[in-house]
Motif scaffolding. Sequence first.
Motif: not given
Ligand code: MOO
Length: 419
Positions: A282-289, A313-320, A377-379
């Motif tokens: 439960s966080m942004r970014p990185g939620h689907p980790t 790790l999610p694909g969005n770079p900052l999320a990862a 931002g997540s990307a």
């Molecule tokens: O949680 Mo996503 O990981 O915002 O970009």
Amino acid sequence: MPTDNSWTRSRDIAAAQHPLPTAQKPLTEAYGHVLAKDTSALIAVSHYVSAAMDGYAINTPESFTGPWKLVSEGRRDGNLELAAGEAAGILTGSAVPETATSVLRIEHTRIEDGLIYLLPNHTQTRDLEPEANIRGAGAEVVAGQRILTARTLIGPAELAAAAVAGVDYLECYPKPRIGFVFTGDEVITEGLPGPGEVRDAFSPYFAQLMCELRHGSQRIPAETIYQARIDDDLDSMSAELVRAASEVDVLITTGGTGFSSADYLRRALAQEGAQILVPEISMRPGHPTVLAQLPATEQQRLAGRGGTFVVGLPGNPLAALAGFATVGMPLLAALSGVGQLTEHHGVAGETCQTKKGPRLMPARDQQGVIQASTFYGSAMLRGLLGAQYFAVVSEETNPGDLIPLLPLPWANFDPQRGA
Ligand code: MOO
Ligand SMILES: Nc1nc2c(c(=O)[nH]1)N[C@H]1C(S)=C(S)[C@@H](COP(=O)(O)OP(=O)(O)OC[C@H]3O[C@@H](n4cnc5c(N)ncnc54)[C@H](O)[C@@H]3O)O[C@H]1N2
């Protein structure tokens, strides 16, 4: 109350994993590992009475100022008898004969007809005092004394201390071996991306970063064993999970963590019987980790190891990177024997704000106040330039509040003392 997938609980689950089973390593291979056991000196340092200067070991009666009769060119083992008024040549580090009272520095002497004389301007030299220029045995360490403490990171000083104390092997935690799998059919590794394509933001640094991971002033040993890029399909991902189980302790994947039909990681994990430790955060970014553990292979069971961990790790770079900082870092700290990572906090500046938290914002210390980047931002990646940590910001954060800080895994500074 934190929910099951809260940021803190996800981090704590990763941190609670057992260290990898320890192994004896020769000194030449122990560099950069965490020491598993207190280590004691096998001999005293130094282990014999030795000369601190090149010159002559002498047996000199009180107030005698020479000359001394040279009876030997000297022996490294010091095994010779000196009567009063006799001298033997000696080199720095050689054993001093038991009957010697001190060592004359060569530059304070001259030799003539087998006799050693003090030079006229050195007749009052301190070389004549008992024990002068002689290093006592055990002056530095006595045999059996603890020289290294468990959980120390083994570096040059530790290896030198172990070597002179007669130690050949150190019991260490192994460095976690890491494999990488990058996904994304749209991801290209060079040149200018066309519409719908994206340049790979991970492979230029992730593998290298693992060799120099840090959490503020704490170093975390790890090593990259391989990296692979795969097509976006279930079979390719499953095959990578099977490979990881036999080759590495931790597999880090990027992309495909979502719940759509195009995202294969979760299905591959289910197919391989993985246990999901953290399904999402439960966080942004990185939620689907996602953090999972594959069933232990026969080989891993025999070696007393658990199954390979998977950090998705999610694909969005900052999320990862947010996902890696939240669960990847504490996991590697736990496996490598570093243990718990220090928790850091800082005073929120007016830029540390969000409508919905927790949000991990790239941030840096500016005169004792934490200021977050507007590129959070997540990307986005631009916010990382010059940043030192992720500031963990909630919707209730106000300027002046103390907020958690996650040091970026490459930021070399001491968060306790600021920038
Ligand atoms: O949680 Mo996503 O990981 O915002 O970009
Ligand atoms: N319907 C929903 N869509 C999305 C959700 C959701 O909850 N429902 N969550 C969003 C969030 S949050 C994130 S984060 C991403 C997670 O995406 P995946 O882990 O499945 O990653 P991909 O879909 O494969 O990629 C996302 C994005 O990142 C780009 N990418 C991938 N690899 C790289 C790379 N090596 N370098 C640079 N950029 C990369 C990829 O092209 C995509 O643009 O899902 C949201 N969607």
